[in-house]
Design a protein around this motif. Structure first.
Motif, PDB file in Angstrom:
ATOM      1  N   PHE A 156       0.832  -1.194   0.000  1.00 60.12           N
ATOM      2  CA  PHE A 156       0.000   0.000   0.000  1.00 60.12           C
ATOM      3  C   PHE A 156       0.874   1.254   0.000  1.00 60.12           C
ATOM      4  O   PHE A 156       0.641   2.198  -0.782  1.00 60.12           O
ATOM      5  N   THR A 159       2.555   1.617  -3.417  1.00 60.51           N
ATOM      6  CA  THR A 159       1.617   1.998  -4.472  1.00 60.51           C
ATOM      7  C   THR A 159       1.206   3.458  -4.344  1.00 60.51           C
ATOM      8  O   THR A 159       1.077   4.174  -5.344  1.00 60.51           O
ATOM      9  N   CYS A 160       0.999   3.909  -3.107  1.00 59.41           N
ATOM     10  CA  CYS A 160       0.570   5.296  -2.896  1.00 59.41           C
ATOM     11  C   CYS A 160       1.625   6.290  -3.355  1.00 59.41           C
ATOM     12  O   CYS A 160       1.292   7.405  -3.784  1.00 59.41           O
ATOM     13  N   MET A 176      -4.338   8.985   2.615  1.00 64.15           N
ATOM     14  CA  MET A 176      -3.856   7.605   2.707  1.00 64.15           C
ATOM     15  C   MET A 176      -4.336   6.943   3.999  1.00 64.15           C
ATOM     16  O   MET A 176      -4.712   5.765   4.004  1.00 64.15           O
ATOM     17  N   CYS A 179      -7.944   6.022   3.606  1.00 60.37           N
ATOM     18  CA  CYS A 179      -8.036   4.930   2.629  1.00 60.37           C
ATOM     19  C   CYS A 179      -7.648   3.596   3.262  1.00 60.37           C
ATOM     20  O   CYS A 179      -8.335   2.585   3.084  1.00 60.37           O
ATOM     21  N   TRP A 180      -6.553   3.580   4.016  1.00 61.38           N
ATOM     22  CA  TRP A 180      -6.101   2.342   4.666  1.00 61.38           C
ATOM     23  C   TRP A 180      -7.128   1.852   5.690  1.00 61.38           C
ATOM     24  O   TRP A 180      -7.430   0.659   5.751  1.00 61.38           O
ATOM     25  N   THR A 207     -10.383  -0.195  -3.160  1.00 60.69           N
ATOM     26  CA  THR A 207     -10.460   0.951  -2.243  1.00 60.69           C
ATOM     27  C   THR A 207      -9.653   2.129  -2.782  1.00 60.69           C
ATOM     28  O   THR A 207     -10.096   3.288  -2.713  1.00 60.69           O
ATOM     29  N   LEU A 208      -8.492   1.843  -3.319  1.00 56.21           N
ATOM     30  CA  LEU A 208      -7.676   2.904  -3.904  1.00 56.21           C
ATOM     31  C   LEU A 208      -8.395   3.563  -5.077  1.00 56.21           C
ATOM     32  O   LEU A 208      -8.353   4.789  -5.243  1.00 56.21           O
ATOM     33  N   GLU A 209      -9.077   2.779  -5.885  1.00 59.93           N
ATOM     34  CA  GLU A 209      -9.827   3.327  -7.025  1.00 59.93           C
ATOM     35  C   GLU A 209     -10.873   4.326  -6.547  1.00 59.93           C
ATOM     36  O   GLU A 209     -11.045   5.408  -7.129  1.00 59.93           O
ATOM     37  N   ILE A 212      -8.979   7.527  -5.421  1.00 61.48           N
ATOM     38  CA  ILE A 212      -8.291   8.257  -6.489  1.00 61.48           C
ATOM     39  C   ILE A 212      -9.269   9.135  -7.267  1.00 61.48           C
ATOM     40  O   ILE A 212      -8.989  10.305  -7.549  1.00 61.48           O
ATOM     41  N   LEU A 263      -4.610   0.812 -12.387  1.00 62.52           N
ATOM     42  CA  LEU A 263      -4.138   0.298 -11.099  1.00 62.52           C
ATOM     43  C   LEU A 263      -3.675  -1.154 -11.216  1.00 62.52           C
ATOM     44  O   LEU A 263      -2.638  -1.536 -10.663  1.00 62.52           O
TER      45      LEU A 263
END
Length: 907
Positions: A156, A159-160, A176, A179-180, A207-209, A212, A263
Motif C-alpha cells: 500500500f 503503491t501510494c 492515505m 483509505c487504509w 479501495t484505492l480506485e 483516487i 491500477l
C-alpha cells in the motif's frame, strides 16, 4: 451485545490508538470489575496488569496458577515478569473464549511486538501440556493474519507513492490514512478468511480506485491524472440523484474501468478478477456503509468508528497501527529481509534490467500470471486432440465429463464462497474455471504419454473411470488454490473445515478419498513441466500428509486393499524389504494406478485391455503351478508404490529424530527402524485414525527402554517439535480407543506396548530379529527445477536440468543471443554423457549384490556410487566436463576483451 463505542470525539487528523490504560473491554458482560481484595496474595503488579486489561477474577486466578506452574522453567527467558504475565493472561482468555481484551491491548501493556509475543507464548509450553490446541490454532491464525496484513501495508505504501503527489502540508498522508482504514473495514466485513492475500490485495486496489477518483488532479501523479480525466463529471450527477434519495446507489456501476485497469497494470494484477471483486464484494460493502452515495471522501470519524467496533469485536490486531509505524506491529529486524528481500544486483558486465524485490504480493501475482499464461486459450472446453481421444474410446466419456464438471463446479463454488466470505461464490467459479483448463491440459499430456508408451489410442477404461477424473480435477484445483495462496502450508495447514481452504479441504468438497488422490500426484507433476518449484513442493507436502495420516482414516480404501493383500493366497508383504535399498524408480503411470485391481476378484483387467501395461508372467505364475491351487491374484500397483514411498518417508523422519536424540547411540537407529517397519507392515491397524509419527516415537521409546538407554518421552516430543512439518496435536491428542484421545504416553502404555510387547522384548534377547534393510532416500521423488547436482569426483562442477528458456529475447544482450545456441548444443551433449554414464553404472550394478545405502549419490568427494565405491580414475564424463570448463573460461576471457567494443554497439 455489541461492543461499546469509544473515542467519540476523534478528530479528522488523528485516529484512536488503543492502549492498556484507556482501552475498554471488548465485552463488558464477560469482564466484571476485578476485586483487588480477592488477590492480595498475588503480586501487586500482576493484579494491576489484570485490572488494566479488564479481566475477571476467574481469569486472574487461572492466569496466576498458570504462571506459578511455569515460572521455574521460564527464569531464563529474557524480559520482565510482566511480559510473561501477559502471555499467561492471553492463554487463559483464549482457552476460556472470554472477551476481556484485544491482542493489541495486551501488546501495548507488556511492550512487545506481535512476533515477540507469539514466540513468548509458545515458550510457555514447557511441560508440553500448557498450550492447548485451541491456543496453538489462535497463535497460528494471528501470525498468518499479521504476515498478510504487513505485506499488504508495505505494498500500500509503495503503491501510494506512485499515485499521490507529496505536499508540504501532508494532505496526502491524511487521504492515505483514511483509505487504509476503510480498506481494513472492507476486508473485515467482506471476507471471513482475512488471511487470503490475493483477494485482500484486490480489495485494496478497489479501495484505492474509490479514493483516487475523488481526489483533485493536483493531488495525483500524471499517470493517474490521465486515467481519471474522463470520468470527473458523472459522479457529480450521481450525487444529485442521491440527494433526492430516489435510489441508494446509481443504476450504472460506479467502477471506473479505465482507472481500475491502470491500477491493475501498475500492480501486475488481473483486471477481470479485480473488477469482479469490485462489483460483488466491494459494492456490497459500500452499500452496507452508505459510502457509495457521496462523491466526497468518507468521513474519517465515521470510518474510524466503524472499524473500531469491528476491531474490538474481533479482539484482534488493530490494523491502523501499521500506518503509524507502531512498535507493536513492526517486524523484528531479522524478519524484514523475509518480507521485502533486497533485489539481486546484476554484475557490472551483465546487461538487462534490475531484478525487482520478491515481496509476498509480487510473488503471488507472478505465480498467478504464469499459471494463466501456461494454460490453453480454448477456455473450459477440451482441445481438438483431447476430443479425438474421447471419440476413440469404446464408450465416449464426453457427456459424463461435462456433467461431472457442471455438478462439481456448483459444489466447489458454493463451498468456496462459504469459506471465504459473502458474495465470494463468483471467485470460486473463477478458480474452478482455471482448474478445468489445467485439468484438460494435464489429461491431454497424460494420454499422449500413454499413447507413446503403449501404442494404443483407445483409453476407454481410464477415461470412463470416475475416480481418475475426480482426482485429476482435485489436483488441478489444488494447484490453482496454492497458486492463489489460498491453500498454503507456509503458516501451518490443518484438517479443520470451515474457513480453512488448506489441503485436504478439496478432498472433503469433492468427496474424494486421500488414497485415490495420491495416485495422480506424481503423474500430474511429470505431465505438467511448467509447474513452479513451490507448487511441486506443495504437492509433495500433500502427498506426505496423505501417507502420514489422511489415508489412514476409517473408511479409507487403503485398509480394504491391505486386508485383501494379507488374505491373498500368496501371503506376500505389500513391499518386500529386499527392495528398500533400490532407488525409488518405477514405470507406473496414473493409468496403472487407477486401473490396478482394488478388489482382486473383480477388477482384474484382461491382458488386451487398453491403457493396461503388458503383464509378464512371473516364476510363481508359471504353467508348472498345480491345477488345484488357487490362481495368485495380481498385486496392487497403487498399494505397492504407496508402501515404497511410505517406508522412505518413515525412515527419513526417524533418521532426523535419531540425529537429535541418539547421536551417541548410532547402533540403535537400525533397531528402531526394524520395529517401526515391522509395525507398518504387520500391525497396520495401529495406523487407523492415527499419525505415522506416533508410531515412530513409540518405537524409539520402546527400543531405548529394552536397550537400557535413558530417553524419556518428554525429550522425544521436545526434539520432535523442532522437526519440520510437525504439530503438537500429534503427541497431545492420540487415539486410545474409539472416541477417546490422550497423550502419546498413554497411547504407548495402553495400545502400542500391549500390541507389540512380544516383538519389542525380542530385541533384548540373545537372538534378536534380523534388521530391516535401510531404504534408499532420494533427494526428492520429483525433479525440482533449479536444483544443481555436484558432479562426482569434482570440487566445483555442478549440473542443472536443461529446460526451455522462458526469457524474452527482448531482455537478452546481443552477446547472449549469439552464445546461447552454441551453449545449448553443448548442454545437450552434457546431458547425453550424464545419461550414458548413469546407464553404464546401473548396468554394472545389476550383476552385483545390492548394498544398503550409506551415502547419497554426488554427496562425498571421490565417491561415484551410492555404496561408497571409489572410481579407479577420472571417468569420461569428468574429462569432458573439464574440457567444457576450459572452453567456457576461454569464451569468458574473449568476452572481456570484446566488452569495450560491445558497449559501443547500438542496442
Amino acid at each position: 451485545m455489541p461492543p461499546k463505542k469509544r473515542h467519540s470525539g476523534t478528530t479528522q487528523n488523528k485516529e484512536p490508538k488503543p492502549s492498556a490504560d484507556s482501552a475498554s473491554p471488548p465485552d463488558k458482560q464477560d469482564s466484571p470489575e476485578l476485586s483487588e481484595k480477592k488477590h492480595r496474595e498475588k503480586h501487586a503488579e500482576f493484579v494491576s496488569l489484570c485490572k488494566s486489561l479488564h479481566v475477571s477474577d476467574l481469569v486472574c486466578d487461572r492466569a496466576w496458577t498458570l504462571w506459578e506452574s511455569v515460572r521455574e522453567s521460564m527464569d531464563k527467558v529474557p524480559g520482565s515478569q510482566q511480559r510473561l504475565w501477559g502471555a499467561c493472561l492471553f492463554v487463559i482468555i483464549t482457552d476460556m473464549d472470554t472477551g476481556s481484551f484485544t491482542v493489541t491491548q495486551v501488546l501495548k501493556a507488556v511492550s512487545l511486538n506481535l512476533k515477540q509475543f507469539l514466540a513468548l507464548v509458545r515458550q510457555l509450553d514447557v511441560n508440553l501440556d500448557t498450550i492447548s490446541m485451541k491456543v496453538n490454532s489462535a497463535l497460528t491464525r494471528l501470525e498468518k493474519k499479521y504476515d498478510v496484513m504487513l505485506a499488504l501495508y508495505q505494498r500500500f505504501e509503495k503503491t501510494c507513492k506512485n499515485i499521490f503527489v507529496l505536499t508540504s502540508d501532508g494532505r496526502e498522508r491524511e487521504t492515505m490514512r483514511t483509505c487504509w482504514t476503510m480498506f481494513l473495514l472492507a476486508k473485515g466485513r467482506a471476507l471471513q478468511m482475512e488471511d487470503d492475500l490475493v483477494i485482500s490485495f484486490q480489495l485494496l486496489l478497489c479501495t484505492l480506485e474509490l479514493f483516487i477518483k475523488r481526489c483533485s488532479s493536483d493531488q495525483l501523479q500524471s499517470l493517474y491524472q490521465s486515467a481519471i480525466s474522463k470520468v470527473l463529471s458523472p459522479p457529480t450527477r450521481t450525487s444529485r440523484r442521491n440527494q433526492s434519495k430516489a435510489k441508494s446507489r446509481p443504476s450504472e456501476p460506479e467502477v471506473d474501468a479505465q482507472l481500475l485497469e491502470t491500477l491493475c497494470k501498475d500492480n501486475e494484477c488481473n483486471f477481470e478478477e479485480v473488477k469482479n471483486v469490485y462489483q460483488t464484494s466491494f459494492l456490497a460493502f459500500l452499500d452496507s456503509t452508505d459510502l457509495s452515495r457521496s462523491i466526497d471522501f468518507p468521513q474519517v470519524n465515521d470510518v474510524n468508528q466503524q472499524y473500531e467496533e469491528l476491531y474490538l469485536k474481533s479482539r484482534d490486531i488493530d490494523g491502523r497501527l501499521f500506518f503509524d509505524g507502531d512498535e507493536t506491529v513492526l517486524p523484528p529486524k531479522f524478519e524484514i529481509s523475509k518480507v521485502e528481500r533486497t533485489p539481486k544486483k546484476n554484475q557490472p558486465e551483465e546487461d538487462g534490467p534490475m531484478i525487482p524485490p520478491q515481496t509476498p504480493i509480487r510473488a503471488a501475482m507472478t505465480s498467478i500470471r504464469m499459471l494463466r499464461g501456461d494454460l490453453p486459450s480454448n477456455g473450459d472446453q477440451p482441445s481438438t486432440t483431447l476430443t479425438t481421444y474421447f471419440k476413440n474410446c469404446t464408450v465416449d466419456p464426453t457427456q459424463d465429463v461435462q456433467k461431472r464438471l457442471e455438478t462439481l463446479g456448483q459444489v466447489f463454488s458454493q463451498k468456496f464462497g462459504e469459506a471465504v466470505g459473502p458474495h465470494c461464490v463468483v471467485y470460486g467459479r473463477q478458480r474452478f474455471a482455471l482448474g478445468v483448463r489445467l485439468y484438460y491440459k494435464v489429461m491431454e499430456a497424460m494420454l499422449k504419454s500413454e499413447e507413446k508408451r503403449l501404442s494404443v489410442q483407445n483409453f476407454s477404461k481410464l477415461l470412463n473411470d470416475f475416480t481418475f477424473h475426480t482426482s485429476l480435477l482435485a489436483c488441478s484445483l489444488e494447484v490453482v488454490m496454492a497458486t492463489y495462496e489460498e491453500s498454503s502450508f507456509k503458516n501451518g495447514g490443518s484438517d479443520q473445515t470451515g474457513t480453512n481452504l488448506c489441503f485436504p479441504w478439496i478432498l472433503n468438497v469433492l468427496n474424494l478419498s486421500a488414497f485415490d488422490f495420491y495416485k495422480v500426484i506424481e503423474s500430474f507433476i511429470k505431465a505438467e513441466p511448467t509447474l513452479s518449484k513451490d507448487i511441486i513442493k506443495h504437492l509433495e507436502t500433500c502427498e506426505n500428509l496423505i501417507m502420514e495420516r489422511i489415508a489412514w482414516r476409517t473408511g479409507s480404501p487403503l485398509f480394504e486393499l491391505l486386508k485383501q493383500e494379507h488374505a491373498s493366497a500368496a501371503a506376500e508383504p505389500v513391499e518386500t524389504p529386499a527392495s528398500f535399498s533400490q532407488p525409488l524408480q518405477h514405470s507406473h503411470t496414473a493409468a496403472d494406478l487407477y486401473l490396478t485391481p482394488t478388489r482382486p476378484a473383480s477388477r482384474v483387467l484382461p491382458p488386451d485391455s487398453p491403457a493396461t501395461p503388458p503383464q509378464q508372467p512371473t516364476a510363481s505364475q508359471s504353467t508348472s503351478q498345480a491345477p488345484c491351487q488357487a490362481p495368485r491374484q495380481p498385486k496392487s500397483n497403487s498399494l505397492s508404490l504407496f508402501y515404497k514411498k511410505l517406508y522412505r518417508l518413515a525412515y527419513t523422519r526417524l533418521k532426523t529424530l535419531c540425529s537429535y536424540l541418539l547421536s551417541s547411540h548410532p547402533e540403535l537407529e537400525p533397531i528402531i527402524w526394524t520395529l517401526f517397519q515391522y509395525t507398518l507392515q504387520h500391525e497396520y491397524e495401529l495406523m487407523r485414525d492415527r499419525h505415522l509419527d506416533q508410531l515412530m516415537m513409540s518405537a524409539m521409546y520402546a527400543i531405548c527402554k529394552v536397550k537400557s538407554v535413558d530417553l524419556r518421552f518428554k525429550s522425544i516430543v521436545s526434539a520432535y517439535k523442532n522437526m519440520t512439518n510437525t504439530n503438537q496435536e500429534t503427541f497431545k491428542n492420540v487415539l486410545i480407543i474409539e472416541g477417546h484421545y490422550d497423550s502419546i504416553i498413554v497411547f504407548y502404555n495402553q495400545v502400542f506396548m500391549q500390541k507389540l510387547k512380544t516383538n519389542i522384548l525380542q530385541h533384548a534377547s540373545i537372538r534378536p530379529p534380523p534388521l530391516s534393510p535401510i531404504p534408499q532416500i532420494p533427494r526428492s521423488p520429483y525433479k525440482l527445477p533449479n536444483s544443481p547436482l555436484r558432479v562426482p569426483g569434482s570440487n566445483n562442477i555442478y549440473i542443472s536440468p536443461l529446460r526451455s528458456s522462458r526469457m524474452s529475447p527482448g531482455i537478452m544482450t546481443p552477446r547472449s543471443r549469439s552464445v546461447l545456441p552454441f551453449l545449448g548444443n553443448r548442454f545437450q551433449k552434457i546431458n547425453q554423457m550424464v545419461n550414458s554414464e548413469r546407464s553404464h553404472k546401473r548396468t554394472m550394478d545389476q550383476s552385483a549384490a545390492i548394498k544398503p545405502l550409506k551415502k547419497l549419490r554426488f554427496d562425498v568427494d571421490g565417491q561415484d556410487e551410492a555404496d561408497g565405491s571409489k572410481p579407479g580414475g577420472d571417468s569420461t564424463l569428468i574429462q569432458k566436463l573439464t574440457e567444457m570448463s576450459s572452453t567456457w573460461s576461454r569464451m569468458h576471457e574473449q568476452k572481456m576483451k570484446e566488452e569495450p567494443e560491445t558497449r559501443d554497439e547500438p542496442q
